[in-house]
Design a protein around this motif. Sequence first.
Motif, short mmCIF file in Angstrom:
data_model
loop_
_atom_site.label_atom_id
_atom_site.label_comp_id
_atom_site.label_asym_id
_atom_site.label_seq_id
_atom_site.Cartn_x
_atom_site.Cartn_y
_atom_site.Cartn_z
N THR A 37 0.81 -1.22 0.00
CA THR A 37 0.00 0.00 0.00
C THR A 37 0.85 1.26 0.00
N LEU A 58 -1.96 3.60 -1.55
CA LEU A 58 -2.89 4.06 -0.53
C LEU A 58 -2.28 5.12 0.37
N LEU A 117 -8.88 2.74 3.53
CA LEU A 117 -9.29 2.84 2.14
C LEU A 117 -10.61 3.59 2.01
#
Length: 506
Positions: free
Chosen positions: A135, A139, A172
């Motif tokens: 991630t 992210l 998320l």
Amino acid sequence: MVDLGLRRIDAWPVEPLAKACRTRGEEALTEHLDERTWQVAIFGTFDVENYGDLLFPIIAEAELARRLGSVELHRFSYHGKSRPEWPYGVTSLTELPRVAAGLDGVLIGGGFLIRFDKVVAHGYGPASADIHHPTGYWLTPALIALQHGIPVMWNAPGMHCNNIPDWARPLLTMALEQSPYVRVRDALTRDTLAALTRQAEIEVLPDTAFGLPRLIDEQRPSAEFIRLREHAGLTGPYIVIHAIHVVESFVKLFEDHAEAFQDYQFLVVPIGPVLGDDPSVIAGRLPRAVTLSFWPEPLLMAELLSQAQAVIGHSYHLAITALAFGVPVFCSADLATGKYTALAGFDSLHALPDVATVDPQWFIARVGKTRPSPAALAAADRLVEHWDRVAAIIRQGKTSSQPVLGAFLQHLPTLLEAAAEGREPVPAESPASPVVPEPDIISPAQNVMAQELAQQQRIVQLSQQLALSDARMRELQNSNSFRVTAPLRSIARGIRNLTANKNRQC
């Protein structure tokens, strides 16, 4: 280490790529271009030898330059790269925290980016243990950008047969809800992400590689392409074959019926060397097979595919490039699974048949470059609208995500602690207002701003509670709380260790 502080951001070298793309394709729009230089970052795996991954920054830079004028595109991946060893400069993600505040916009993806598994490619991982894998390249950058109020735009990334772990759901969800523009490349990805939130508007967008015809002029081959054909001995019509073992069965068709394909040369190319592509897997078995002594840069690879009479392989972006230019595709992937479902509706894409029963004339009848299909042209048209929207969002400037991200981070330790202890977290509450003398005049604008902030914070709190309630329900159904909460305990330990390290350094 190179100094990439904010005072240096304007000094990063501007590559002539966008100008080159404009001269090779559609002329750049010149109306309403801003005189300033826009600082835009794009995040993905641009530091690996994989054709599709390397395309996204090239397309983004060209399209944004058409609309914004001077654009400084900063390509972020785990590891830094530079020319001439690489097609363009790539900045290591270790530098992001120091330069993030100077950005005007952030693009996430595209490609197979929304993932949580560790095996992205053999030996591939972050340059620093402080960056989470995987991630850390999609992210986390989104959250960092939102904390600075930088607009985050999801540039048609996707998932592929993977799930979202419980520990990642609140993060998320936050990133999606605070991003002003979320586009993903297939319906399966959209449905998976939409289950996390009712607030974010998530829509399907064709992969941005469908816009390659705007960068490559088929009627005027580049000098590099002409030289490559001469050097490789590609003197006639050719078929491109992906250098991967899954097409080996189809190679047998060419071996058994060589006379049927005598009018074509076979060009065997690796599309993703990082994934193990190797021409030696099949080239020795093909009549008049041609291989290259180097791996072409992305636009040259795209031009090679655009001029082929057919392509055969497994690669997603091999298929998309061919479809965009009207080249028939014979695909070994399962078109009913994962990301490949987005390609199932293109009539010039054919599932690789069982060569034990196929007539070679079936293949020959489908070979030949033509005009792109209506579906491919429609995809390209949608991408024009996409880049118009992205440019407009960048022009609008900073977002209102900072207070909401601040409230979320304030509540995050409570979430982690509750999950680690296997209990429901105490619902977040708005802090009590101190008793202060009431001002003589209250501005209506101030009241509206306060109400909006309170609403945003309440939405975040409710979203967090819903996500955690869902996770708790799954835990109870599985009757295995330790397994479900183990990742959260690991995060909590990581945060405590990080805090302890910082305290020791102070």
